[in-house]
Structure formats: C-alpha cells, structure tokens
Design a protein around this motif. Structure first.
Motif, PDB file in Angstrom:
ATOM      1  N   GLU A 165       0.828  -1.202   0.000  1.00 57.07           N
ATOM      2  CA  GLU A 165       0.000   0.000   0.000  1.00 57.07           C
ATOM      3  C   GLU A 165       0.862   1.252   0.000  1.00 57.07           C
ATOM      4  OE1 GLU A 165      -4.065  -1.626   2.248  1.00 57.07           O
ATOM      5  OE2 GLU A 165      -2.398  -0.763   3.417  1.00 57.07           O
ATOM      6  N   ASN A 178      -4.301   4.293 -12.028  1.00 61.08           N
ATOM      7  CA  ASN A 178      -4.259   2.909 -11.546  1.00 61.08           C
ATOM      8  C   ASN A 178      -3.530   2.002 -12.533  1.00 61.08           C
ATOM      9  OD1 ASN A 178      -5.633   3.713  -9.310  1.00 61.08           O
ATOM     10  ND2 ASN A 178      -7.427   2.431  -9.638  1.00 61.08           N
ATOM     11  N   GLY A 190      -6.810  -4.730 -10.994  1.00 64.16           N
ATOM     12  CA  GLY A 190      -7.683  -5.084  -9.876  1.00 64.16           C
ATOM     13  C   GLY A 190      -6.942  -5.058  -8.549  1.00 64.16           C
ATOM     14  N   ALA A 191      -5.695  -5.511  -8.566  1.00 65.06           N
ATOM     15  CA  ALA A 191      -4.896  -5.498  -7.338  1.00 65.06           C
ATOM     16  C   ALA A 191      -4.631  -4.067  -6.893  1.00 65.06           C
ATOM     17  CB  ALA A 191      -3.574  -6.233  -7.564  1.00 65.06           C
ATOM     18  N   GLU A 193      -6.529  -1.445  -7.521  1.00 63.57           N
ATOM     19  CA  GLU A 193      -7.797  -0.913  -7.008  1.00 63.57           C
ATOM     20  C   GLU A 193      -8.038  -1.360  -5.572  1.00 63.57           C
ATOM     21  OE1 GLU A 193     -10.835  -2.100  -9.690  1.00 63.57           O
ATOM     22  OE2 GLU A 193     -10.063  -0.899 -11.374  1.00 63.57           O
ATOM     23  N   LYS A 194      -7.685  -2.605  -5.278  1.00 58.42           N
ATOM     24  CA  LYS A 194      -7.850  -3.121  -3.918  1.00 58.42           C
ATOM     25  C   LYS A 194      -6.947  -2.373  -2.942  1.00 58.42           C
ATOM     26  CE  LYS A 194      -7.305  -7.358  -1.182  1.00 58.42           C
ATOM     27  NZ  LYS A 194      -6.927  -8.801  -1.229  1.00 58.42           N
ATOM     28  N   HIS A 195      -5.690  -2.140  -3.340  1.00 57.54           N
ATOM     29  CA  HIS A 195      -4.763  -1.424  -2.457  1.00 57.54           C
ATOM     30  C   HIS A 195      -5.210   0.027  -2.259  1.00 57.54           C
ATOM     31  CE1 HIS A 195      -2.131  -4.791  -2.215  1.00 57.54           C
ATOM     32  NE2 HIS A 195      -1.720  -4.726  -3.472  1.00 57.54           N
ATOM     33  N   SER A 197      -8.235   1.217  -2.412  1.00 55.48           N
ATOM     34  CA  SER A 197      -9.400   1.194  -1.514  1.00 55.48           C
ATOM     35  C   SER A 197      -8.964   1.004  -0.070  1.00 55.48           C
ATOM     36  CB  SER A 197     -10.358   0.069  -1.928  1.00 55.48           C
ATOM     37  OG  SER A 197     -10.898   0.310  -3.207  1.00 55.48           O
ATOM     38  N   GLY A 198      -7.942   0.160   0.138  1.00 53.97           N
ATOM     39  CA  GLY A 198      -7.438  -0.050   1.484  1.00 53.97           C
ATOM     40  C   GLY A 198      -6.819   1.212   2.071  1.00 53.97           C
TER      41      GLY A 198
END
Length: 224
Positions: A165, A178, A190-191, A193-195, A197-198
C-alpha cells in the motif's frame, strides 16, 4: 487530416522564471513539445498581469522570484488558483519544501503540480506532467512524496499501511493512474484498485464522485 477539420489548438502557457537562461530553455522546450508560450516573464507581478491578460491554459512558475526570492512565485500561483480557477498551475522548486506543496494542494486539487527543477531534464516525464495537470490532474514530485513518507513513518495512518500500500501511495501521489501503477509494480489493475481502496479506508476518506481522495491521502501525510 481532411481540409475541413481543424487541428486542435496548442495548449497556451504563461511561463515565469527569473533566470534568463532557464526561462529561455524552458520556452524552447515547451515550444518543441507543442505548447504555445504566450508570455515568458521574470517576476510574480508580471506573471499575474499576463495571466489576467492572456487567460492561458496552464502556468509554469518558479517558486522563488524577485524581489526577495523567497516564495513570490508560490504566492502568485495561489492567487491564480483563486482568481482564475480554470488555469492549471505547475510550480517548479529547486529544493523539496513540503510547506509549499501543502499550500498549493490545499482546497481544490484539480489542475495543480509541484515538481523539482531537476525533473525538467527528463523531458518526456516533464511534458507528461504538464499535460496531466492541464487536463485537471495532479503531479507531485517523487522526492516530495519520498520525504513525506519518510517523515510520516512515525504517524499512525502510515503504520497501518502494508508495504505494498505504501508503494501504491507513492506512485499515486506522483500522479500515476491505476493502470500506470499496475504497470510500474507489475500487478493487475484489480490489485491496484484493492490497495487504493485499502488506503482510503485506513485514512477514513469516504467515497466521492471525484479522484480527489488520491491527493487527500498524501495531504494526510503532510498534515502528520
């Protein structure tokens, strides 16, 4: 191109730099990159006057200009963002100064950039940053981001971030999309986007219809 189709207008630039040699070099660089330099000046007062007269698409300004060579350029940039909000602003600094980045990014973060002068030598990246800022994006110098991250390792929000992150935030703060982050880190969109969001969740940045949270995440470091 068909005769009846007009070529897109070149982005119009007002350049402010007190060093004659650097000003002339930047003027040539911008012209060769397809920008229309409508004015090139050496002080903040002339900068404000030319922006008012010419209403450019973007301003490129040195932070330090006459008469005191302290922060005249930065203060002129802040006036421009208030008085002419449609004009994008990219400021150049000789050294990393977090306070200037904080002042410049406070409030509306669209169409603003803060880069070290050394970045101009990487013409492709510099021109990319100019286009990104002109299009309403943000460009923050990697060295500024690095300093923020280093100083902020003692703060609670950063302590909660995973190493990945932190990598994502560093690239995000530089203005990468992104997909650009995914390419740099060799991971999927996608990975990323996940980070992202975290990061937003750990910084308590609620969902919004804009991407301003990307810069707000960096501002949380600046405020730390």
């Amino acid at each position: 191109m068909p005769a009846h189709v007009s070529a897109p207008a070149a982005p119009r630039v007002v350049l402010a730099e007190d060093s004659v040699l650097l000003r002339e070099g930047l003027e040539r660089l911008l012209a060769e990159a397809g920008f229309d330099v409508v004015a090139a000046v050496g002080d903040a007062e002339s900068l404000l006057r030319k922006v008012g007269d010419d209403q450019p698409d973007i301003v490129v300004a040195d932070v330090r200009m006459p008469p005191t060579h302290s922060d005249e350029g930065l203060r002129a940039a802040l006036v421009i963002r208030t008085r002419w909000p449609s004009v994008a602003v990219l400021v150049l600094s000789q050294y990393v100064e977090e306070r200037y980045a904080t002042d410049l990014l406070a409030g509306d973060t669209r169409g603003v950039g803060y880069l070290l002068k050394d970045r101009v030598a990487d013409v492709e990246s510099f021109v990319e940053a100019l286009h990104r800022v002109r299009a309403g994006g943000t460009a923050l110098d990697p060295d500024v981001v690095s300093q923020i991250l280093t100083r902020s390792r003692r703060t609670a929000p950063l302590a909660e971030l995973t190493p990945r992150e932190r990598d994502v935030l560093t690239l995000m703060a530089e203005g990468r999309s992104n997909s650009g982050i995914a390419e740099a880190l060799v991971v999927s969109d996608g990975a990323v986007e996940k980070h992202v969001s975290g990061i937003f969740a750990k910084f308590a940045l609620p969902a919004a219809p804009t991407d301003h949270r990307r810069v707000l995440a960096v501002l949380r470091y600046l405020e730390g």
